[in-house]
Write a protein that holds these residues in place. Structure first.
Motif, short mmCIF file in Angstrom:
data_model
loop_
_atom_site.label_atom_id
_atom_site.label_comp_id
_atom_site.label_asym_id
_atom_site.label_seq_id
_atom_site.Cartn_x
_atom_site.Cartn_y
_atom_site.Cartn_z
N GLN A 77 0.86 -1.19 0.00
CA GLN A 77 0.00 0.00 0.00
C GLN A 77 0.89 1.24 0.00
OE1 GLN A 77 -4.02 0.69 2.20
NE2 GLN A 77 -2.42 1.02 3.70
N ILE A 78 0.60 2.19 -0.89
CA ILE A 78 1.43 3.40 -0.96
C ILE A 78 1.17 4.25 0.28
CG2 ILE A 78 2.07 5.41 -2.32
CD1 ILE A 78 2.67 2.78 -3.73
N GLU A 79 2.24 4.52 1.03
CA GLU A 79 2.13 5.32 2.26
C GLU A 79 2.41 6.81 2.00
OE1 GLU A 79 1.20 4.73 5.31
OE2 GLU A 79 0.79 2.61 5.06
N THR A 82 3.28 16.43 -3.02
CA THR A 82 3.46 15.45 -1.96
C THR A 82 2.11 14.96 -1.45
OG1 THR A 82 3.52 17.18 -0.27
CG2 THR A 82 5.65 16.45 -1.17
N ALA A 83 2.10 13.73 -0.99
CA ALA A 83 0.91 13.20 -0.31
C ALA A 83 1.34 12.15 0.70
CB ALA A 83 -0.06 12.58 -1.31
N ARG A 84 0.64 12.13 1.81
CA ARG A 84 0.83 11.11 2.86
C ARG A 84 -0.53 10.48 3.07
NH1 ARG A 84 1.43 7.54 5.58
NH2 ARG A 84 2.42 7.25 7.60
N ARG A 85 -0.59 9.16 3.09
CA ARG A 85 -1.88 8.48 3.18
C ARG A 85 -2.69 8.97 4.37
NH1 ARG A 85 -3.87 3.63 5.20
NH2 ARG A 85 -1.82 3.02 6.01
N GLY A 86 -3.91 9.42 4.07
CA GLY A 86 -4.81 9.91 5.10
C GLY A 86 -4.59 11.35 5.53
#
Length: 280
Positions: free
Chosen positions: A116-118, A132-136
């Motif tokens: 799963q990409i974190e 940028t992205a961080r899960r959740g």
């Protein structure tokens, strides 16, 4: 709860920025070009230099983490995504753009745990845009929150795609059959940035409603897939099912309605999977 992957994400942003410096410097004087699978599947010494820079920095800081890199796979390493913490790296997404100094060139770093990409980091070097992205935790560009378009009518939409590196007549016919069908819905327009990662970041930014492609690789889309979903978008297979990042097929859209409408028009085919065993 503490975010245990924040240190890794901070490192990814820092190393993407350093890689971007290498890309910009190389544009001035070092664009020696080689080919991989065909005369239009290009690789440069800079791709290899940037991948080596990123991979070495990860090995030094996170020695137990696994790595999947475009140039390493091209050199014969397996493309194996396990449950272990894994960095998925495209040193230059948009190599053909880089060779021609066309201004959409990205460093893409995705990070996966339990498949799963974190987090995802896409640095559009020549625009100096850090996605940028961080899960959740949402998606950002240079610190500003990203949100997909709220357009629900595909006839009021711009769609992004790419033509890939195959020039086989059958592949080209499939690509143009899909393109013609989508253009004739009709949509407002079709755009191609020359980089899967940047196309997907344009979906996340609300500039285009959707992007689709068959023939991309996991390193092209791993980071940007999370950026799209964290900006409120959806990911889908070209046949309408769940996306599989190893399948080399993707639709990324602002909404399920737009994504499903696009899948109705795509002439789908299945390239060899990224995780397929090598052919001897």
């Amino acid at each position: 709860m503490a975010d245990i992957w924040q240190d890794a994400m901070d490192h990814a942003v820092a190393i993407a920025r350093r890689a971007g410096d290498v890309v910009r410097e190389a544009l001035l004087d070092d664009r020696m070009v080689m080919t991989k699978t065909s005369s239009v599947d290009l690789v440069t010494q800079t791709d290899q230099k940037v991948e080596k820079l990123i991979m070495q920095s990860v090995k030094d800081k996170f020695p137990t983490h696994r790595l999947i890199g475009e140039e390493s796979v091209a050199a014969g390493e397996a493309c194996d995504l396990s449950d272990a913490p894994t960095w998925i790296i495209d040193p230059i997404d948009g190599t053909t753009n880089f060779v021609h100094a066309f201004p959409f060139v990205a460093v893409s770093i995705g990070f996966s745990v339990n498949k799963q990409i974190e987090f995802g980091v896409v640095y559009s070097c020549l625009e100096d845009k850090m996605f940028t992205a961080r899960r959740g935790k949402g998606a950002f560009c240079n610190g500003n929150v990203l949100q997909v378009s709220d357009q629900e009518d595909i006839r009021q939409s711009i769609i992004a795609t790419e033509f890939g590196s195959s020039r086989e007549p059958e592949a080209v016919n499939n690509i143009f059959s899909s393109l013609r069908s989508i253009l004739c819905i009709p949509v407002h327009g079709v755009r191609t940035a020359g980089s899967a990662a940047i196309n997907m970041c344009l979906v996340a930014s609300g500039c285009v409603e959707a992007y689709y492609e068959i023939g991309i690789h996991v390193w092209d889309v791993a980071a940007a897939s999370l950026i799209v979903s964290e900006a409120g978008g959806v990911l889908m297979d070209v046949d309408g099912g769940s996306v599989d990042l190893m399948s080399r097929r993707i639709v990324a859209a602002n909404s399920r309605a737009i994504a499903e409408r696009i899948t109705e028009e795509i002439r789908s085919f299945s390239p060899p999977r990224d995780d397929a065993p090598p052919q001897h």
